[in-house]
Write a protein that holds these residues in place. Structure first.
Motif, PDB file in Angstrom:
ATOM      1  N   ASP A 134       0.842  -1.192   0.000  1.00  0.00           N
ATOM      2  CA  ASP A 134       0.000   0.000   0.000  1.00  0.00           C
ATOM      3  C   ASP A 134       0.879   1.246   0.000  1.00  0.00           C
ATOM      4  O   ASP A 134       2.075   1.193   0.303  1.00  0.00           O
ATOM      5  CB  ASP A 134      -0.956  -0.002   1.193  1.00  0.00           C
ATOM      6  N   ASP A 135       0.285   2.370  -0.351  1.00  0.00           N
ATOM      7  CA  ASP A 135       1.061   3.601  -0.517  1.00  0.00           C
ATOM      8  C   ASP A 135       1.744   4.044   0.775  1.00  0.00           C
ATOM      9  O   ASP A 135       2.824   4.619   0.739  1.00  0.00           O
ATOM     10  CB  ASP A 135       0.163   4.723  -1.043  1.00  0.00           C
ATOM     11  N   ARG A 136       1.117   3.806   1.923  1.00  0.00           N
ATOM     12  CA  ARG A 136       1.744   4.207   3.185  1.00  0.00           C
ATOM     13  C   ARG A 136       3.056   3.458   3.384  1.00  0.00           C
ATOM     14  O   ARG A 136       4.076   4.048   3.735  1.00  0.00           O
ATOM     15  CB  ARG A 136       0.805   3.945   4.365  1.00  0.00           C
ATOM     16  N   ARG A 137       3.026   2.143   3.163  1.00  0.00           N
ATOM     17  CA  ARG A 137       4.247   1.356   3.331  1.00  0.00           C
ATOM     18  C   ARG A 137       5.317   1.781   2.323  1.00  0.00           C
ATOM     19  O   ARG A 137       6.499   1.857   2.636  1.00  0.00           O
ATOM     20  CB  ARG A 137       3.931  -0.132   3.148  1.00  0.00           C
ATOM     21  N   ARG A 138       4.890   2.075   1.110  1.00  0.00           N
ATOM     22  CA  ARG A 138       5.842   2.497   0.080  1.00  0.00           C
ATOM     23  C   ARG A 138       6.474   3.841   0.438  1.00  0.00           C
ATOM     24  O   ARG A 138       7.672   4.046   0.257  1.00  0.00           O
ATOM     25  CB  ARG A 138       5.141   2.583  -1.275  1.00  0.00           C
ATOM     26  N   LEU A 139       5.656   4.755   0.956  1.00  0.00           N
ATOM     27  CA  LEU A 139       6.175   6.060   1.350  1.00  0.00           C
ATOM     28  C   LEU A 139       7.206   5.928   2.465  1.00  0.00           C
ATOM     29  O   LEU A 139       8.315   6.479   2.390  1.00  0.00           O
ATOM     30  CB  LEU A 139       5.030   6.964   1.807  1.00  0.00           C
ATOM     31  N   LEU A 140       6.870   5.206   3.511  1.00  0.00           N
ATOM     32  CA  LEU A 140       7.768   5.050   4.647  1.00  0.00           C
ATOM     33  C   LEU A 140       9.041   4.308   4.255  1.00  0.00           C
ATOM     34  O   LEU A 140      10.144   4.684   4.659  1.00  0.00           O
ATOM     35  CB  LEU A 140       7.050   4.317   5.775  1.00  0.00           C
ATOM     36  N   ALA A 141       8.893   3.255   3.441  1.00  0.00           N
ATOM     37  CA  ALA A 141      10.068   2.513   2.983  1.00  0.00           C
ATOM     38  C   ALA A 141      10.972   3.404   2.147  1.00  0.00           C
ATOM     39  O   ALA A 141      12.201   3.346   2.245  1.00  0.00           O
ATOM     40  CB  ALA A 141       9.646   1.281   2.188  1.00  0.00           C
ATOM     41  N   GLY A 142      10.366   4.253   1.305  1.00  0.00           N
ATOM     42  CA  GLY A 142      11.162   5.155   0.488  1.00  0.00           C
ATOM     43  C   GLY A 142      11.941   6.152   1.324  1.00  0.00           C
ATOM     44  O   GLY A 142      13.125   6.423   1.057  1.00  0.00           O
ATOM     45  N   LEU A 143      11.309   6.715   2.358  1.00  0.00           N
ATOM     46  CA  LEU A 143      12.009   7.636   3.244  1.00  0.00           C
ATOM     47  C   LEU A 143      13.151   6.936   3.973  1.00  0.00           C
ATOM     48  O   LEU A 143      14.249   7.490   4.124  1.00  0.00           O
ATOM     49  CB  LEU A 143      11.029   8.232   4.252  1.00  0.00           C
TER      50      LEU A 143
END
Length: 208
Positions: A134-143
């Motif tokens: 999901d986008d939340r996990r992708r955002l946090l992983a990217g950071l």
């Protein structure tokens, strides 16, 4: 990720803890509205991870981004040793080991795989593509990955905690003689030094 983005995002995240202009410390991520503003400001690089970063601003995301920021600032404090860390949170940081484990755990929440890209007439390149999440996990992983790239790269050796009075920012030195994160901090530091010199020379101006 480009080198420029790998540098910008971790510093931007750490910089959400800042001087408030009145002698205190402000937290730009203190509430969901603050997170929404930060996600909107950095929407362009964050779209590498999430199509609509601003749409992810809720309390759960805020708590997880703040936890990630704590890990980043912990490792920034470790990176500037033997110099002093930022005064903002030097007493509330994680252990370096816990900070590393948190970054690794968050980054690993979204699997990535290499994909060979070779358009006609162009040079082949390997692109790392994130797996399903999901986008939340992708955002946090990217950071988290941006922070890891920064800490493992050459810019880490130029990382400094700004020593100007009241400033709590980290910055990367652009040249060896750079002492402060921005000119206004340099001006404030010079004014403080001037005051201290005159106070030392004039006992009547010393604080009682």
């Amino acid at each position: 990720m480009s080198q420029q983005l790998a540098l910008a995002l971790p510093l931007a995240l750490a910089g959400t803890i800042r001087h408030d202009g009145d002698g205190g410390v402000a937290d730009d991520l203190a509430d969901v509205r603050g997170l929404a503003g930060w996600l909107a400001e950095y929407a362009a690089p964050l779209r590498e991870y999430a199509a609509d970063p601003g749409g992810l601003a809720d309390e759960q995301t805020r708590r997880e981004v703040v936890a990630l920021r704590r890990a980043v600032r912990t490792l920034f404090a470790e990176a500037v040793r033997p110099g002093p860390p930022s005064r903002a949170d030097s007493a509330s940081l994680l252990s370096p080991r816990d900070a590393v484990e948190l970054l690794n755990r968050v980054a690993a929440a979204v699997p990535v795989r290499p994909v060979l890209a070779w358009p006609a007439g162009a040079v082949p390149a390997v692109v790392w593509v994130a797996g399903a999440a999901d986008d939340r996990r992708r955002l946090l992983a990217g950071l988290a990955r941006a922070a890891m790239e920064f800490l493992a790269g050459p810019d880490r050796e130029r990382l400094r905690a700004c020593p100007a009075p009241r400033c709590v920012r980290y910055f990367v030195q652009e040249h060896p003689r750079q002492e402060w994160c921005k000119p206004s901090c340099g001006n404030r530091a010079r004014v403080a030094r001037h005051y201290r010199r005159h106070a030392a020379a004039d006992p009547a101006r010393r604080p009682r």
